[in-house]
Design a protein around this motif. Sequence first.
Motif, PDB file in Angstrom:
ATOM      1  N   ARG A   1      21.859 -61.133  22.846  1.00  0.00           N
ATOM      2  CA  ARG A   1      22.173 -61.042  24.070  1.00  0.00           C
ATOM      3  C   ARG A   1      22.036 -61.204  25.448  1.00  0.00           C
ATOM      4  O   ARG A   1      21.620 -61.303  26.598  1.00  0.00           O
ATOM      5  CB  ARG A   1      23.579 -61.192  23.576  1.00  0.00           C
TER       6      ARG A   1
ATOM      7  N   HIS B   1      18.376 -61.018  11.566  1.00  0.00           N
ATOM      8  CA  HIS B   1      19.259 -61.512  11.815  1.00  0.00           C
ATOM      9  C   HIS B   1      20.887 -61.699  10.698  1.00  0.00           C
ATOM     10  O   HIS B   1      21.568 -62.059  11.403  1.00  0.00           O
ATOM     11  CB  HIS B   1      18.994 -63.058  12.853  1.00  0.00           C
TER      12      HIS B   1
ATOM     13  N   LEU C   1      24.082 -67.258  18.187  1.00  0.00           N
ATOM     14  CA  LEU C   1      23.338 -66.881  18.689  1.00  0.00           C
ATOM     15  C   LEU C   1      23.761 -67.979  20.731  1.00  0.00           C
ATOM     16  O   LEU C   1      23.571 -67.288  21.314  1.00  0.00           O
ATOM     17  CB  LEU C   1      21.870 -67.350  19.059  1.00  0.00           C
TER      18      LEU C   1
ATOM     19  N   LEU D   1      22.624 -59.723  17.320  1.00  0.00           N
ATOM     20  CA  LEU D   1      23.035 -61.253  18.444  1.00  0.00           C
ATOM     21  C   LEU D   1      23.403 -60.092  19.662  1.00  0.00           C
ATOM     22  O   LEU D   1      22.719 -60.996  20.922  1.00  0.00           O
ATOM     23  CB  LEU D   1      24.315 -61.204  18.032  1.00  0.00           C
TER      24      LEU D   1
END
Length: 264
Positions: free
Chosen positions: A251, A239, A48, A247
């Motif tokens: 983001r 996740h 991350l 991710l």
Amino acid sequence: MTPGEIRLPEGRLETGWWGPGPEAAPTLVLLHEGLGSLGLWRDFPARLAAATGCGVFAWSRFGYGGSDPVTLPRPFDYLRIEAQQVLPRVLDAIGLRRGILVGHSDGGSIAAIHAGTVPDGRMRGIVVMAPHFFTEPMGLAGVAATARRYEAGELRDRLARHHRHVDVAFRGWSDTWLHSGFPAFFDLRPDIAGIRLPVLAIQGVDDAYGTEEQLRVLEREAAGAVEVMLLPDVGHAPHAEAPTVVLEAVRGFAMRTFGPAAPG
């Protein structure tokens, strides 16, 4: 990871940090699930931090991982205690400046309570993965099935590798959720009605602990914008089961939330 600790009057919390500090970049604050810990995030925090350019901070809550234990039984309002009493002091201790809460399962509930009930101008948004806002029969059945696996021994052995006080970690979660009085008590809809921050809500279609109605109630009740992602062929840990998709979603949410000044 840079390991560390925070000492509060209740005891010691084990912590970890990835990427830049709060003076250099926004911070993504991870809140683990009801049987999670700092270590059980595995490589997600590092990935991350690399994907977003943000700092990533995580810790084991009291009773989990290498942090100090709690006294059982946990009170029914243990998630509100974490969100309203413990989390603000943790954020102060790390010197948070700009942040997003990223919570999984119980951690998602804590993130939502904090966003909906605690005034904090440092918080710019929240990401919730498989959160709980009310009980469902199928979810309670899932907890009961996990409790049976724990009693059989194999699950306890696996969790003991990640929790110094494994029975405290497990019983604090399972005994609370399976208490006969908990379903009537547990209703976070008044808490989430106060959320005015942007929200990214992610859930697996095959989640054994909750249906998509957990996200739909958030979509209906929250005062801010809620973006819902339902992931097919994914269970309770998006996740871990669909890391690339999650991710990228986080983001993009971080870039939209922090604006062009955000790193990465």
